[in-house]
Design a protein around this motif. Structure first.
Motif, PDB file in Angstrom:
ATOM      1  N   THR A  72      79.735  18.223  76.077  1.00 48.39           N
ATOM      2  CA  THR A  72      81.105  19.448  76.832  1.00 48.39           C
ATOM      3  C   THR A  72      79.651  20.859  77.024  1.00 48.39           C
ATOM      4  O   THR A  72      80.333  21.966  77.215  1.00 48.39           O
ATOM      5  N   SER A  75      81.316  22.426  79.879  1.00 46.71           N
ATOM      6  CA  SER A  75      82.517  23.482  79.998  1.00 46.71           C
ATOM      7  C   SER A  75      83.029  24.375  79.063  1.00 46.71           C
ATOM      8  O   SER A  75      83.674  25.286  78.637  1.00 46.71           O
ATOM      9  N   LEU A 106      81.479  11.025  75.384  1.00 45.13           N
ATOM     10  CA  LEU A 106      82.745  12.355  75.056  1.00 45.13           C
ATOM     11  C   LEU A 106      83.700  11.107  74.614  1.00 45.13           C
ATOM     12  O   LEU A 106      83.874  10.131  75.430  1.00 45.13           O
ATOM     13  N   SER A 108      87.709  12.381  72.453  1.00 43.68           N
ATOM     14  CA  SER A 108      89.073  13.250  72.216  1.00 43.68           C
ATOM     15  C   SER A 108      89.591  13.001  70.889  1.00 43.68           C
ATOM     16  O   SER A 108      89.756  11.906  70.229  1.00 43.68           O
ATOM     17  N   ASP A 142      80.075  16.758  67.687  1.00 44.51           N
ATOM     18  CA  ASP A 142      79.472  17.738  67.487  1.00 44.51           C
ATOM     19  C   ASP A 142      78.220  17.995  67.070  1.00 44.51           C
ATOM     20  O   ASP A 142      78.612  19.168  66.191  1.00 44.51           O
ATOM     21  N   THR A 178      88.332  17.984  73.415  1.00 42.80           N
ATOM     22  CA  THR A 178      87.249  17.337  74.070  1.00 42.80           C
ATOM     23  C   THR A 178      85.614  17.087  72.640  1.00 42.80           C
ATOM     24  O   THR A 178      85.291  18.266  72.537  1.00 42.80           O
ATOM     25  N   ASN A 180      81.503  15.927  71.816  1.00 44.39           N
ATOM     26  CA  ASN A 180      79.948  15.479  72.263  1.00 44.39           C
ATOM     27  C   ASN A 180      79.834  13.985  70.979  1.00 44.39           C
ATOM     28  O   ASN A 180      80.421  14.621  69.578  1.00 44.39           O
TER      29      ASN A 180
END
Length: 201
Positions: A72, A75, A106, A108, A142, A178, A180
């Motif tokens: 991510t 972005s 990735l 979601s 994340d 999104t 990680n």
């Protein structure tokens, strides 16, 4: 190596294109950088980065095109919050599970619902990652070490206690975001061993 136990919520300060990839500067929040030297590793949103130009409250990192494509970070906009963790020392407690900081891909957020004081979150991942995710196994999202509650097809669920919601960027996450994903290393090694076994038979 890391544990997936977030030590601070930091913030992306700047992101500049340099030579085709990016140089990023992160504010460290309450992380404490007095024991961090240039060249040390810090997990940023679950991504192992090499800290450079370390100050009392910030550090820079060079981010390759590969990392920008697979995570991510590509972005993120300045001001975005990120989970931070310093590299594991041999004397540290292993509160989560062993995490490499090498993001596999990735996922979601597809659902969030309350369950008493906790929250049940559902994520969806590509088929190439779903094969490595098992009920009651470990996963890093994340940079946060979590236990998988259930798996159904490309989706899996986790439970977030109030502390995790407050101490990580999950508190600001929404459906559609999104994230990680790093799967458990043991699952990848097991698959590789089976491949070799099948080749030998």
């Amino acid at each position: 190596m890391f544990t997936g136990i977030v030590q601070s919520i930091g913030q992306l300060s700047t992101s500049e294109i340099r030579g085709g990839d990016r140089s990023m500067v992160f504010l460290a929040g309450t992380l404490g950088l007095d024991d961090v030297r240039d060249g040390d590793s810090i997990a940023v949103a679950g991504i192992c980065l090499t800290a450079l130009d370390v100050t009392a409250d910030s550090f820079a990192a060079d981010v390759s095109l590969e990392t920008l494509r697979l995570t991510t970070l590509g972005s993120l906009q300045p001001g975005a919050a990120v989970n931070l963790e310093k590299a594991l020392r041999l004397s540290d407690r292993l509160g989560g599970h062993l995490v490499s900081g090498h993001v596999d891909g990735l996922g979601s957020v597809v659902n969030i619902r309350g369950e008493a004081r906790s929250q049940r979150w559902t994520f969806e991942v590509p088929a190439l990652l779903a094969r490595y995710i098992a009920s009651k196994g470990s996963i890093c999202i994340d940079g946060v070490s979590l236990t998988v509650n259930e798996v159904e097809g490309l989706r899996f669920g986790v439970n977030l206690i109030p502390h995790t919601q407050a101490a990580t960027t999950f508190g600001a996450r929404r459906i559609g975001d999104t994230v990680n994903i790093e799967v458990d290393r043991m699952a990848r090694y097991a698959e590789r061993l089976i491949e070799f076994r099948d080749q030998e038979t």
